[in-house]
Design a protein around this motif. Structure first.
Motif, PDB file in Angstrom:
ATOM      1  N   MET A   1      44.341  33.012  24.655  1.00  0.00           N
ATOM      2  CA  MET A   1      44.570  34.346  25.174  1.00  0.00           C
ATOM      3  C   MET A   1      43.246  35.088  25.161  1.00  0.00           C
ATOM      4  O   MET A   1      42.555  35.137  24.147  1.00  0.00           O
ATOM      5  CB  MET A   1      45.594  35.072  24.291  1.00  0.00           C
ATOM      6  N   ILE A   2      42.915  35.638  26.298  1.00  0.00           N
ATOM      7  CA  ILE A   2      41.737  36.497  26.416  1.00  0.00           C
ATOM      8  C   ILE A   2      42.233  37.919  26.624  1.00  0.00           C
ATOM      9  O   ILE A   2      43.035  38.170  27.518  1.00  0.00           O
ATOM     10  CB  ILE A   2      40.837  36.095  27.601  1.00  0.00           C
ATOM     11  N   VAL A   3      41.772  38.833  25.794  1.00  0.00           N
ATOM     12  CA  VAL A   3      42.087  40.248  25.951  1.00  0.00           C
ATOM     13  C   VAL A   3      40.882  40.878  26.640  1.00  0.00           C
ATOM     14  O   VAL A   3      39.785  40.878  26.093  1.00  0.00           O
ATOM     15  CB  VAL A   3      42.363  40.928  24.597  1.00  0.00           C
ATOM     16  N   VAL A   4      41.095  41.370  27.845  1.00  0.00           N
ATOM     17  CA  VAL A   4      40.020  41.942  28.662  1.00  0.00           C
ATOM     18  C   VAL A   4      40.128  43.459  28.587  1.00  0.00           C
ATOM     19  O   VAL A   4      41.160  44.024  28.911  1.00  0.00           O
ATOM     20  CB  VAL A   4      40.149  41.490  30.137  1.00  0.00           C
ATOM     21  N   MET A   5      39.053  44.114  28.151  1.00  0.00           N
ATOM     22  CA  MET A   5      39.080  45.563  27.984  1.00  0.00           C
ATOM     23  C   MET A   5      38.057  46.232  28.899  1.00  0.00           C
ATOM     24  O   MET A   5      36.864  45.947  28.811  1.00  0.00           O
ATOM     25  CB  MET A   5      38.797  45.921  26.528  1.00  0.00           C
ATOM     26  N   THR A   6      38.556  47.097  29.778  1.00  0.00           N
ATOM     27  CA  THR A   6      37.699  47.869  30.686  1.00  0.00           C
ATOM     28  C   THR A   6      38.149  49.322  30.672  1.00  0.00           C
ATOM     29  O   THR A   6      39.087  49.688  29.969  1.00  0.00           O
ATOM     30  CB  THR A   6      37.791  47.339  32.132  1.00  0.00           C
ATOM     31  N   SER A   7      37.503  50.129  31.500  1.00  0.00           N
ATOM     32  CA  SER A   7      37.893  51.531  31.623  1.00  0.00           C
ATOM     33  C   SER A   7      39.088  51.657  32.565  1.00  0.00           C
ATOM     34  O   SER A   7      39.430  50.727  33.294  1.00  0.00           O
ATOM     35  CB  SER A   7      36.722  52.354  32.154  1.00  0.00           C
ATOM     36  N   ASP A   8      39.706  52.811  32.523  1.00  0.00           N
ATOM     37  CA  ASP A   8      40.793  53.101  33.463  1.00  0.00           C
ATOM     38  C   ASP A   8      40.235  53.717  34.742  1.00  0.00           C
ATOM     39  O   ASP A   8      40.781  53.540  35.806  1.00  0.00           O
ATOM     40  CB  ASP A   8      41.797  54.073  32.850  1.00  0.00           C
ATOM     41  N   TYR A  47      42.772  44.937  35.203  1.00  0.00           N
ATOM     42  CA  TYR A  47      43.883  44.395  35.990  1.00  0.00           C
ATOM     43  C   TYR A  47      43.552  44.386  37.480  1.00  0.00           C
ATOM     44  O   TYR A  47      43.747  43.376  38.156  1.00  0.00           O
ATOM     45  CB  TYR A  47      45.154  45.201  35.733  1.00  0.00           C
ATOM     46  N   GLU A  48      43.038  45.492  37.987  1.00  0.00           N
ATOM     47  CA  GLU A  48      42.731  45.580  39.414  1.00  0.00           C
ATOM     48  C   GLU A  48      41.703  44.543  39.854  1.00  0.00           C
ATOM     49  O   GLU A  48      41.807  43.987  40.937  1.00  0.00           O
ATOM     50  CB  GLU A  48      42.225  46.975  39.764  1.00  0.00           C
ATOM     51  N   LEU A  49      40.705  44.287  39.012  1.00  0.00           N
ATOM     52  CA  LEU A  49      39.646  43.353  39.386  1.00  0.00           C
ATOM     53  C   LEU A  49      40.030  41.887  39.205  1.00  0.00           C
ATOM     54  O   LEU A  49      39.424  41.010  39.822  1.00  0.00           O
ATOM     55  CB  LEU A  49      38.377  43.659  38.585  1.00  0.00           C
ATOM     56  N   LEU A  50      41.024  41.602  38.398  1.00  0.00           N
ATOM     57  CA  LEU A  50      41.385  40.210  38.122  1.00  0.00           C
ATOM     58  C   LEU A  50      42.696  39.756  38.757  1.00  0.00           C
ATOM     59  O   LEU A  50      42.949  38.565  38.868  1.00  0.00           O
ATOM     60  CB  LEU A  50      41.452  39.985  36.600  1.00  0.00           C
ATOM     61  N   GLY A  60      50.240  40.494  30.603  1.00  0.00           N
ATOM     62  CA  GLY A  60      50.549  41.894  30.335  1.00  0.00           C
ATOM     63  C   GLY A  60      49.349  42.769  30.573  1.00  0.00           C
ATOM     64  O   GLY A  60      48.229  42.292  30.754  1.00  0.00           O
ATOM     65  N   ARG A  61      49.611  44.070  30.578  1.00  0.00           N
ATOM     66  CA  ARG A  61      48.523  45.026  30.757  1.00  0.00           C
ATOM     67  C   ARG A  61      48.884  46.343  30.095  1.00  0.00           C
ATOM     68  O   ARG A  61      50.058  46.662  29.913  1.00  0.00           O
ATOM     69  CB  ARG A  61      48.191  45.234  32.221  1.00  0.00           C
ATOM     70  N   LEU A  62      47.870  47.078  29.737  1.00  0.00           N
ATOM     71  CA  LEU A  62      48.023  48.356  29.070  1.00  0.00           C
ATOM     72  C   LEU A  62      46.997  49.294  29.674  1.00  0.00           C
ATOM     73  O   LEU A  62      45.831  48.921  29.850  1.00  0.00           O
ATOM     74  CB  LEU A  62      47.762  48.180  27.578  1.00  0.00           C
ATOM     75  N   SER A  63      47.423  50.518  30.015  1.00  0.00           N
ATOM     76  CA  SER A  63      46.487  51.459  30.621  1.00  0.00           C
ATOM     77  C   SER A  63      46.322  52.695  29.761  1.00  0.00           C
ATOM     78  O   SER A  63      46.919  52.803  28.687  1.00  0.00           O
ATOM     79  CB  SER A  63      46.964  51.836  32.024  1.00  0.00           C
TER      80      SER A  63
END
Length: 69
Positions: A1-8, A47-50, A60-63
């Protein structure tokens, strides 16, 4: 599992792009080693980029709002 963290949102284009590129490299590396990869996206931009290339492995995703989708 990779947790990818970016800005909103905001003026973080290079930041988000760098994280996305690193994620894609890590996915390729892990798959090359025969590993199954799953993604969890924290931040709207992750999420948008991947989603186009990796929607099948995003679990899953979290914003910013804190609401899970």
């Amino acid at each position: 599992m990779i947790v990818v963290m970016t800005s909103d949102r905001g003026l973080c284009g290079a930041f988000n792009s760098s994280i996305t590129r690193a994620t894609k490299r890590k996915i390729a590396e892990l798959r090359g080693n025969g590993k199954e990869v799953k993604l969890f996206c924290v931040g709207k931009k992750a999420y948008e980029l991947l989603k186009q290339d990796y929607s099948r492995i995003i679990v899953g995703r979290l914003s910013e709002s804190g609401a899970s989708r």
